[in-house]
Design an enzyme around this catalytic site. Structure first.
Site, PDB file in Angstrom:
ATOM      1  N   SER A 108      13.309 -10.770 -22.399  1.00 26.15           N
ATOM      2  CA  SER A 108      13.554 -10.986 -20.996  1.00 26.15           C
ATOM      3  C   SER A 108      12.852 -12.522 -20.544  1.00 26.15           C
ATOM      4  O   SER A 108      12.596 -12.899 -21.437  1.00 26.15           O
ATOM      5  CB  SER A 108      12.682 -10.006 -20.360  1.00 26.15           C
ATOM      6  OG  SER A 108      12.894  -8.692 -20.744  1.00 26.15           O
TER       7      SER A 108
HETATM    8  N1  SAH Z   1      10.579  -6.170 -24.785  1.00 21.46           N
HETATM    9  C1  SAH Z   1      11.452  -6.745 -25.395  1.00 21.46           C
HETATM   10  C2  SAH Z   1      12.989  -6.987 -24.900  1.00 21.46           C
HETATM   11  C3  SAH Z   1      13.462  -5.542 -24.267  1.00 21.46           C
HETATM   12  S1  SAH Z   1      15.209  -5.682 -24.851  1.00 21.46           S
HETATM   13  C4  SAH Z   1      11.057  -8.153 -25.646  1.00 21.46           C
HETATM   14  O1  SAH Z   1      10.056  -8.716 -25.107  1.00 21.46           O
HETATM   15  O2  SAH Z   1      11.858  -8.814 -26.330  1.00 21.46           O
HETATM   16  C5  SAH Z   1      15.334  -3.662 -24.703  1.00 21.46           C
HETATM   17  C6  SAH Z   1      15.104  -3.190 -26.181  1.00 21.46           C
HETATM   18  O3  SAH Z   1      14.965  -1.807 -25.925  1.00 21.46           O
HETATM   19  C7  SAH Z   1      16.307  -3.386 -27.101  1.00 21.46           C
HETATM   20  O4  SAH Z   1      15.673  -3.931 -28.192  1.00 21.46           O
HETATM   21  C8  SAH Z   1      16.851  -1.848 -27.429  1.00 21.46           C
HETATM   22  O5  SAH Z   1      17.169  -1.688 -28.713  1.00 21.46           O
HETATM   23  C9  SAH Z   1      15.709  -1.168 -26.942  1.00 21.46           C
HETATM   24  N2  SAH Z   1      15.968   0.364 -26.517  1.00 21.46           N
HETATM   25  C10 SAH Z   1      17.038   0.630 -25.950  1.00 21.46           C
HETATM   26  N3  SAH Z   1      17.010   1.880 -25.774  1.00 21.46           N
HETATM   27  C11 SAH Z   1      15.842   2.404 -26.547  1.00 21.46           C
HETATM   28  C12 SAH Z   1      15.147   3.807 -26.651  1.00 21.46           C
HETATM   29  N4  SAH Z   1      15.873   4.785 -26.182  1.00 21.46           N
HETATM   30  N5  SAH Z   1      14.261   3.982 -27.424  1.00 21.46           N
HETATM   31  C13 SAH Z   1      13.407   2.847 -27.744  1.00 21.46           C
HETATM   32  N6  SAH Z   1      14.163   1.492 -27.391  1.00 21.46           N
HETATM   33  C14 SAH Z   1      15.214   1.421 -26.832  1.00 21.46           C
END
Ligand code: SAH
Length: 208
Positions: A63
């Site tokens: 993000s």
């Molecule tokens: N917090 C992260 C950015 C989030 S990107 C950072 O600081 O880099 C969103 C993430 O959520 C992705 O890696 C994706 O694979 C994950 N994601 C999507 N659906 C999910 C779920 N049901 N459970 C856990 N993670 C999930």
């Protein structure tokens, strides 16, 4: 030799985050400490302090710094909280939480991302207060519940109801919610009842 990225970080804090309204000094300090350049793909390090999202592999993104700071501030952390994060991704938000809360439990659905974040945070950066799990975030992490704070960094159509059961009394949860157009929604649990209010518009990958 001086860290060439330290200056970029300072610039991000003073020229982007403060002017855009981030006030919590603990959050600003955390943003000034966590080396964001290590969380992006190697070829993108020079852009790592530009205020935008960047690819981290597996079609996922880290993000933009303002959103990370905004969400961390909205969690109103004192430093004593136990936090559940859903969507570890690169681990950047987890590192910022590790600097501003007591313990961070982070869940990622893509095994390669969860494993890479763990190596970076534990082995390279030396964090001892971040705990990693690979799995579906909707299920939370019952063994460590309740959590004082819950943060989703992937967007569900509606907040996963089961997670409210893992939120402590007096706790705050924050999530990007929506399919066509997402809003950041803040939930507050008081006397067992959850109230919500909408904050800014955001763009996150969907919670799968
Ligand atoms: N917090 C992260 C950015 C989030 S990107 C950072 O600081 O880099 C969103 C993430 O959520 C992705 O890696 C994706 O694979 C994950 N994601 C999507 N659906 C999910 C779920 N049901 N459970 C856990 N993670 C999930």
């Amino acid at each position: 030799m001086a860290d060439p990225f330290a200056e970029k970080r300072r610039w991000m804090v003073e020229r982007q985050l403060r002017p855009r309204g981030i006030r919590d000094e603990a959050v600003l300090r955390a943003m000034d400490r966590v080396p964001r350049e290590l969380f992006v793909e190697e070829g993108l390090r020079d852009s790592s302090y530009v205020d935008g999202p960047l690819p981290i592999g597996c079609g996922q993104t880290i993000s933009q710094p303002f959103i990370v700071a905004y969400m961390t501030e909205a969690l109103e952390l004192s430093g004593r909280e136990s936090v559940l994060e859903i969507g570890t991704g690169s681990g950047y938000q987890a590192a910022v939480l590790a600097e501003t809360a007591a313990r961070v439990y982070t869940v990622e659905v893509i095994p390669g991302l969860g494993a890479a974040a763990r190596v970076l945070l534990e082995e390279k950066l030396g964090y001892r207060n971040v705990f990693f799990k690979v799995g579906r975030g909707q299920e939370g992490w019952t063994e460590h519940a309740p959590f004082d704070r819950i943060l989703l960094t992937a967007a569900p159509a509606a907040f996963p109801p089961g997670l409210f059961g893992q939120l402590a009394e007096g706790g705050i949860a924050l999530a990007p919610v929506g399919v066509d157009g997402q809003r950041l929604v803040r939930y507050h649990k008081q006397d067992g009842v959850v109230a919500s209010d909408e904050r800014i518009g955001v763009i996150f990958v969907p919670l799968v």
